[in-house]
Design a protein around this motif. Structure first.
Motif, PDB file in Angstrom:
ATOM      1  N   SER A 164      56.332  35.857  45.424  1.00  0.00           N
ATOM      2  CA  SER A 164      57.075  34.999  44.486  1.00  0.00           C
ATOM      3  C   SER A 164      57.380  33.624  45.071  1.00  0.00           C
ATOM      4  N   HIS A 165      56.447  33.074  45.846  1.00  0.00           N
ATOM      5  CA  HIS A 165      56.653  31.742  46.421  1.00  0.00           C
ATOM      6  C   HIS A 165      56.915  30.666  45.353  1.00  0.00           C
ATOM      7  N   PRO A 166      56.279  30.721  44.177  1.00  0.00           N
ATOM      8  CA  PRO A 166      56.558  29.689  43.163  1.00  0.00           C
ATOM      9  C   PRO A 166      57.951  29.820  42.546  1.00  0.00           C
ATOM     10  N   GLY A 167      58.629  30.939  42.813  1.00  0.00           N
ATOM     11  CA  GLY A 167      59.938  31.208  42.221  1.00  0.00           C
ATOM     12  C   GLY A 167      59.824  32.240  41.118  1.00  0.00           C
ATOM     13  N   VAL A 168      60.722  33.206  41.119  1.00  0.00           N
ATOM     14  CA  VAL A 168      60.688  34.262  40.105  1.00  0.00           C
ATOM     15  C   VAL A 168      60.838  33.667  38.710  1.00  0.00           C
ATOM     16  N   GLY A 169      61.708  32.667  38.566  1.00  0.00           N
ATOM     17  CA  GLY A 169      61.897  32.037  37.260  1.00  0.00           C
ATOM     18  C   GLY A 169      60.613  31.442  36.720  1.00  0.00           C
ATOM     19  N   GLU A 170      59.876  30.748  37.573  1.00  0.00           N
ATOM     20  CA  GLU A 170      58.617  30.139  37.159  1.00  0.00           C
ATOM     21  C   GLU A 170      57.588  31.206  36.780  1.00  0.00           C
ATOM     22  N   ILE A 171      57.545  32.283  37.548  1.00  0.00           N
ATOM     23  CA  ILE A 171      56.595  33.361  37.271  1.00  0.00           C
ATOM     24  C   ILE A 171      56.912  34.036  35.938  1.00  0.00           C
ATOM     25  N   LEU A 172      58.188  34.356  35.723  1.00  0.00           N
ATOM     26  CA  LEU A 172      58.575  35.015  34.472  1.00  0.00           C
ATOM     27  C   LEU A 172      58.364  34.093  33.273  1.00  0.00           C
ATOM     28  N   LYS A 173      58.681  32.828  33.435  1.00  0.00           N
ATOM     29  CA  LYS A 173      58.481  31.864  32.347  1.00  0.00           C
ATOM     30  C   LYS A 173      57.011  31.792  31.960  1.00  0.00           C
ATOM     31  N   THR A 174      56.138  31.763  32.954  1.00  0.00           N
ATOM     32  CA  THR A 174      54.702  31.721  32.685  1.00  0.00           C
ATOM     33  C   THR A 174      54.236  33.012  32.024  1.00  0.00           C
ATOM     34  N   ALA A 175      54.737  34.141  32.503  1.00  0.00           N
ATOM     35  CA  ALA A 175      54.315  35.436  31.962  1.00  0.00           C
ATOM     36  C   ALA A 175      54.722  35.605  30.506  1.00  0.00           C
ATOM     37  N   THR A 176      55.855  35.049  30.104  1.00  0.00           N
ATOM     38  CA  THR A 176      56.332  35.244  28.729  1.00  0.00           C
ATOM     39  C   THR A 176      55.412  34.622  27.690  1.00  0.00           C
ATOM     40  N   ARG A 177      54.465  33.820  28.117  1.00  0.00           N
ATOM     41  CA  ARG A 177      53.468  33.313  27.172  1.00  0.00           C
ATOM     42  C   ARG A 177      52.610  34.445  26.633  1.00  0.00           C
ATOM     43  N   CYS A 178      52.600  35.562  27.356  1.00  0.00           N
ATOM     44  CA  CYS A 178      51.828  36.727  26.927  1.00  0.00           C
ATOM     45  C   CYS A 178      52.682  37.746  26.182  1.00  0.00           C
ATOM     46  N   GLY A 179      54.007  37.545  26.155  1.00  0.00           N
ATOM     47  CA  GLY A 179      54.891  38.496  25.492  1.00  0.00           C
ATOM     48  C   GLY A 179      56.190  38.669  26.259  1.00  0.00           C
ATOM     49  N   LYS A 180      56.890  39.757  25.999  1.00  0.00           N
ATOM     50  CA  LYS A 180      58.173  40.040  26.648  1.00  0.00           C
ATOM     51  C   LYS A 180      57.941  40.793  27.955  1.00  0.00           C
ATOM     52  N   VAL A 181      58.531  40.295  29.020  1.00  0.00           N
ATOM     53  CA  VAL A 181      58.413  40.957  30.319  1.00  0.00           C
ATOM     54  C   VAL A 181      59.395  42.123  30.378  1.00  0.00           C
ATOM     55  N   SER A 182      58.882  43.309  30.710  1.00  0.00           N
ATOM     56  CA  SER A 182      59.726  44.497  30.809  1.00  0.00           C
ATOM     57  C   SER A 182      59.897  44.982  32.238  1.00  0.00           C
ATOM     58  N   ALA A 183      58.923  44.688  33.102  1.00  0.00           N
ATOM     59  CA  ALA A 183      58.969  45.209  34.469  1.00  0.00           C
ATOM     60  C   ALA A 183      58.514  44.146  35.452  1.00  0.00           C
ATOM     61  N   LEU A 184      59.201  44.098  36.604  1.00  0.00           N
ATOM     62  CA  LEU A 184      58.870  43.176  37.684  1.00  0.00           C
ATOM     63  C   LEU A 184      58.757  43.990  38.961  1.00  0.00           C
ATOM     64  N   ILE A 185      57.585  43.917  39.603  1.00  0.00           N
ATOM     65  CA  ILE A 185      57.311  44.746  40.776  1.00  0.00           C
ATOM     66  C   ILE A 185      56.679  43.880  41.855  1.00  0.00           C
ATOM     67  N   GLY A 186      57.233  43.930  43.073  1.00  0.00           N
ATOM     68  CA  GLY A 186      56.633  43.198  44.179  1.00  0.00           C
ATOM     69  C   GLY A 186      57.649  42.417  44.988  1.00  0.00           C
ATOM     70  N   GLY A 187      57.139  41.566  45.867  1.00  0.00           N
ATOM     71  CA  GLY A 187      57.996  40.778  46.739  1.00  0.00           C
ATOM     72  C   GLY A 187      58.672  39.633  45.999  1.00  0.00           C
ATOM     73  N   LEU A 188      59.953  39.442  46.257  1.00  0.00           N
ATOM     74  CA  LEU A 188      60.744  38.407  45.577  1.00  0.00           C
ATOM     75  C   LEU A 188      61.339  37.389  46.549  1.00  0.00           C
ATOM     76  N   HIS A 189      61.039  37.516  47.826  1.00  0.00           N
ATOM     77  CA  HIS A 189      61.531  36.596  48.859  1.00  0.00           C
ATOM     78  C   HIS A 189      63.041  36.372  48.723  1.00  0.00           C
ATOM     79  N   GLY A 190      63.501  35.119  48.701  1.00  0.00           N
ATOM     80  CA  GLY A 190      64.939  34.843  48.710  1.00  0.00           C
ATOM     81  C   GLY A 190      65.551  34.716  47.332  1.00  0.00           C
ATOM     82  N   PHE A 191      64.926  35.320  46.340  1.00  0.00           N
ATOM     83  CA  PHE A 191      65.397  35.240  44.952  1.00  0.00           C
ATOM     84  C   PHE A 191      66.856  35.686  44.825  1.00  0.00           C
TER      85      PHE A 191
END
Length: 213
Positions: free
Chosen positions: A143-170
């Motif tokens: 999640s180097h780009p930031g969790v917020g940026e990743i989730l924002k980008t993903a929502t273009r495909c729909g509603k995010v229900s699950a987040l799995i993986g490294g989150l660094h200093g989130f």
């Protein structure tokens, strides 16, 4: 959809070896995709063997970013897999070892039906998005780009229900309120805080963990 963690800093089974890095196997849409490889080939392949996953069963490989703890075992996996296999890497990826068919991903990409890349975000990392009947599953490396940026980008495909993986200093924990599950792994600094705030959606990671979704 089934996600099996095969490389992580912690383990859920004594016979499996933990190490700094991350990798998981994603079984979805009739495909078996290796997400990242961890740092050490003997550890990754040893864990896979104990879990009962033969490298020859891998259909594709998805690399989140070009850091050693996520790519160190790539050459070993390619040798063990044998033959050509498609490897999706971010556009900034520097090395292409072995006989893989490397696909450099810049903008967001539909890899297969219901399987997507966020595209390389902030010139460092891509995440995988899988569309399921329960919503989107987002897999991250660090999640180097930031969790917020990743989730924002993903929502273009729909509603995010699950987040799995490294989150660094989130620490923007409010971003997790709308999710159904979160499984913070590897480099995540604030696992205990996430579990304390969201005990009903927190899933403990570690080598050997299987998440059916």
């Amino acid at each position: 959809m089934k996600i099996t963690i095969v490389y992580d800093n912690e383990t859920q089974r004594k016979e499996l070896k933990p190490d700094w890095g991350f990798s998981c196997i994603v079984d979805v849409e009739g495909r078996r995709i290796l997400f990242d490889t961890g740092a050490n080939g003997s550890i990754l392949l040893g864990n896979m063997e104990k879990i009962g996953v033969n490298p020859t069963s891998l259909d594709e490989i998805f690399i989140s970013h070009d850091h050693w703890d996520h790519t160190g075992a790539l050459a070993d996996v390619l040798r063990a897999r044998g033959g050509k296999i498609k490897v999706y890497v971010p556009a900034s990826f520097s090395s292409v070892p072995g006989a893989g068919e490397f696909v450099k991903v810049g903008p967001a990409l539909e890899i297969h039906q219901n399987i997507y890349s966020t595209g390389e975000l902030k010139n460092i990392e891509q995440s995988m998005i899988v569309k399921t009947e329960k919503g989107l599953v987002v897999l991250t490396g660090c999640s180097h780009p930031g969790v917020g940026e990743i989730l924002k980008t993903a929502t273009r495909c729909g509603k995010v229900s699950a987040l799995i993986g490294g989150l660094h200093g989130f620490r923007e924990f409010g971003l997790l309120r709308t999710l159904d599950i979160v499984c913070p792994t590897h480099c995540t600094l604030y696992k205990s805080e996430i579990e304390a705030i969201f005990p009903e959606k927190f899933i403990q990671g570690g080598v050997g963990k299987v998440i059916d979704w």
